[in-house]
Scaffold this motif. Structure first.
Motif, PDB file in Angstrom:
ATOM      1  N   MET A  56      67.462  -1.009  45.331  1.00 55.29           N
ATOM      2  CA  MET A  56      66.088  -0.783  44.986  1.00 55.29           C
ATOM      3  C   MET A  56      66.091   1.051  44.514  1.00 55.29           C
ATOM      4  O   MET A  56      65.306   0.883  43.420  1.00 55.29           O
ATOM      5  N   LEU A  67      58.913  -0.467  42.411  1.00 55.79           N
ATOM      6  CA  LEU A  67      59.606  -1.836  41.863  1.00 55.79           C
ATOM      7  C   LEU A  67      58.773  -2.558  40.821  1.00 55.79           C
ATOM      8  O   LEU A  67      59.162  -3.164  40.083  1.00 55.79           O
ATOM      9  N   LEU A 391      64.899  -8.231  46.975  1.00 58.67           N
ATOM     10  CA  LEU A 391      64.130  -7.504  46.078  1.00 58.67           C
ATOM     11  C   LEU A 391      62.945  -8.061  45.702  1.00 58.67           C
ATOM     12  O   LEU A 391      61.972  -7.679  45.246  1.00 58.67           O
TER      13      LEU A 391
END
Length: 694
Positions: A56, A67, A391
């Motif tokens: 990340m 993100l 993620l």
């Protein structure tokens, strides 16, 4: 934590990122705190968690981006209208030349439509004036590489259509003059509990054809709303070349299937659902991709491994498809952007991730027994895929904090639906895939008199305490050719000949009774949500068989026969009416999910089971022959009224009990200090009753 970042708070995100890298780890990570049996594997759990944090930070440039900002690929790649004209971009590092071809240039390579490679990257770009393309025109890429060339549909195409005559797929310029205007701009799903109606747009109509988004919105959605479901889970949205794949062999990941209508039609369906309080969950396929090269990603620019694992891991051994390389940043960018795209562009409320077990293991879970915790931490897991799923959940909840994510996973991987901060993968729910397997095995292998309430109760509430589940009796899997729905296993051929009122056989009566009891028990014991596949609530009599060469390309079994449940002369409406009332009863108990399931009594000899949730008491008599008078249960003292009875005549039962009677507990000196008394009931054979404390 990372899961609570928003793209509008960069300063906060930088601080969060710094805390991630500098904060001292707790004595035990959350998963191990919640389950001490995981202690021997804490290093592996931490390793997976730290790997996701590292990736990340890498993708977000150590917190310089969120993100969500990283996952904006769909705004860069593909074809887009600009204020001055058009821009087209594609990632194709192995290509030597790329041309845009279409009906605007007679499908021929022309210098004016030749893409330019952006220096130092694998990206290609083409800038065109406004009059070079028009809304509705068809196009493809003509890609050249060392030793070959071919026509390809762009990987990021947002509209793909199939020609009715030639059956050839092409991308389509889609830029209507009037963009869709959302009437319901914000929406928050109801999740206490989440009641999901799993559906397929194409096969949702009574007619033998492919249904449309508009027909679903006009004809089927009102049924779902009336039945009381608060979410629909739509299959086969992403474009797929073969209709019979049920949408699981995806070719164009950013294109809503044009078989069912236009993007605006799908948006109108979602908007209408939201206006009526119904969430819309998308069945998303990131576990594999179709092998097709012309329509799909299989060989986009002469490199079959551009998006997929090389070597032995390239192809899925059971699905005849290709496996994404989750270790490539470009693939992560593609898939994460895909998640954000469907949330932002279409206002989906979340995703049911298909084939998660296949992603987690090098073996795809094939031939694995998964007998103990060691099987989840033995080095046979794909850490790249685990990282991607983690993620994806962080991203989805960053884009929409109220989004719902569900994992279709059969191995029992611990932590899948646990919070990311605790070392989990961040899904909100996991599918309770043990429950349909249990019901099928029970129906197939045990005579009715051998059904054990203790086993039933264990199975319908067997789950990890720190993970929510979606419980279900059967999904689309059990409705496919080669399998059988619950009603078909119970009634078999009598479905065809004896489902008219007054003509029921004993097998029909049995099937109707157990169909209701199985559903009620499963729903009553949920700890998150409940799912039903469309038509199964009223005992749809046909399996699903999509048009194929083997059946003469017939649509006869790729539809839902709503006329059956609408016909009050047939027994189907008994099951449909019961399903509606069953959902009403559960929703009437405030915070049903937060209310614990508490066993009151079970007796395998009598085949009796009773448990409570809040003010509701659920009582089941699975015996096929024995009814009980004055059967006593020790419950909180007071009076109780019947709110649902599977044996009521309005639901196709015998009506043996008088449900208008108010039931009072009988005092017992031994339990007075606990404020409990004996509730004595008449419980007919093969029936269940729900009572509410007055």
């Amino acid at each position: 934590m990372v899961t609570k970042k928003t793209s509008t708070k960069k300063a906060s995100e930088k601080k969060t990122s710094a805390r991630i890298t500098k904060a001292k780890e707790p004595a035990h990570i959350g998963l191990v705190k919640n389950d001490s049996y995981l202690a021997p594997y804490e290093d592996a759990i931490r390793g997976r968690h730290e790997h996701a944090l590292w990736k990340m930070n890498q993708l977000t440039q150590d917190g310089k981006l969120s993100l969500s900002e990283f996952a904006n690929g769909y705004n860069y790649y593909g074809l887009h209208r600009t204020k001055d004209g058009w821009v087209f971009r594609e990632w194709a590092p192995n290509a030597t030349e790329i041309f845009l071809i279409g009906d605007f240039n007679d499908w021929k390579e022309q210098e004016a439509y030749q893409c330019q490679r952006l220096e130092g990257t694998g990206n290609w770009e083409l800038i065109l004036p406004e009059d070079a393309l028009q809304h509705g025109q068809y196009y493809k890429m003509r890609v050249h590489w060392q030793g070959g060339e071919g026509e390809r549909i762009p990987a990021w195409a947002q509209r793909v259509v199939q020609d009715d005559a030639t059956k050839i797929f092409s991308a389509q310029v889609w830029a209507p003059k009037k963009p869709f205007v959302w009437k319901k701009k914000t929406f928050k799903p109801q999740t206490s509990p989440l009641l999901i109606y799993e559906c397929h747009i194409g096969m949702a109509q009574d007619e033998e054809k492919v249904g449309t988004y508009n027909e679903f919105r006009e004809k089927v959605l009102p049924r779902i709303i009336k039945d009381g479901y608060n979410a629909i889970q739509i299959m086969a949205i992403q474009e797929h070349p073969y209709y019979g794949s049920f949408g699981y062999h995806v070719s164009s990941f950013f294109a809503a299937s044009s078989r069912f209508g236009t993007p605006e039609d799908l948006k109108a369906l979602i908007d209408e659902a939201h206006k009526n309080g119904v969430a819309v969950i998308m069945d998303i396929v990131h576990s594999h991709a179709v092998k097709n090269e012309v329509e799909g990603l299989g060989n986009l620019a002469g490199d079959p491994n551009q998006y997929f694992y090389p070597g032995e891991r390239h192809e899925h051994p059971a699905w005849d498809s290709l496996c994404f390389d989750y270790g490539k940043d470009e693939v992560l960018h593609f898939l994460l952007s895909n998640c954000k795209y469907w949330l932002e562009e279409y206002h989906f409320d979340g995703f049911r991730f298909d084939g998660v077990t296949s992603m987690l293991y090098y073996s795809h879970g094939l031939g694995e027994a998964f007998c103990n915790y060691a099987d989840y931490f033995n080095g046979h897991q794909d850490d790249n895929a685990i990282c991607y799923l983690t993620l994806a959940n962080c991203l989805i909840h960053e884009v929409n904090k109220n989004a719902v994510t569900i994992a279709e996973e059969v191995s029992g991987m611990p932590g899948l639906a646990a919070k990311f901060k605790d070392g989990g993968y961040g899904f909100d729910y996991r599918m309770a895939m043990n429950i349909p397997d249990y019901w099928i095995k029970t129906i197939k292998e045990l005579p009715d008199e051998s059904w054990k309430p203790s086993s039933i109760f264990w199975e319908i509430k067997n789950r990890r305490s720190d993970e929510k589940t979606i419980s279900y009796c059967e999904s689309h899997d059990q409705a496919l050719v080669g399998d059988k729905t619950i009603i078909f296993r119970l009634v078999d051929a009598d479905m065809y000949w004896h489902f008219r009122k007054g003509d029921e056989t004993e097998m029909v009566h049995r099937g109707i009774a157990l169909h209701k009891m199985i559903r009620l028990a499963t729903l009553a014991a949920i700890n998150g949500g409940y799912l039903n596949f469309m038509g199964n609530e009223f005992g749809h009599p046909e399996w699903i068989d999509f048009p194929r060469e083997g059946n003469g390309w017939s649509y006869k079994y790729a539809r839902r026969q709503w006329n059956l449940v609408d016909n009050k002369e047939l027994c189907y409406h008994f099951l449909g009416d019961f399903d509606q009332r069953m959902l009403e009863v559960v929703k009437s108990e405030k915070k049903f999910n937060e209310t614990p399931v508490q066993e009151i009594w079970h007796n395998d000899g009598d085949q009796i089971l009773a448990f409570s949730r809040g003010e509701l008491i659920f009582v089941f008599n699975f015996s096929p022959t024995r009814s009980f008078y004055d059967y006593g249960f020790l419950v909180p003292e007071g009076s109780y009224n019947v709110v649902l009875n599977t044996d009521a005549t309005e639901y196709g039962g015998n009506g043996f009990a008088d449900d208008t009677v108010e039931h009072f507990t009988n005092a017992d000196p031994l339990y007075e200090k606990d404020h409990k008394g004996w509730l004595k009931l008449y419980i007919p054979a093969r029936s269940a009753v729900v009572l509410r404390k007055k």
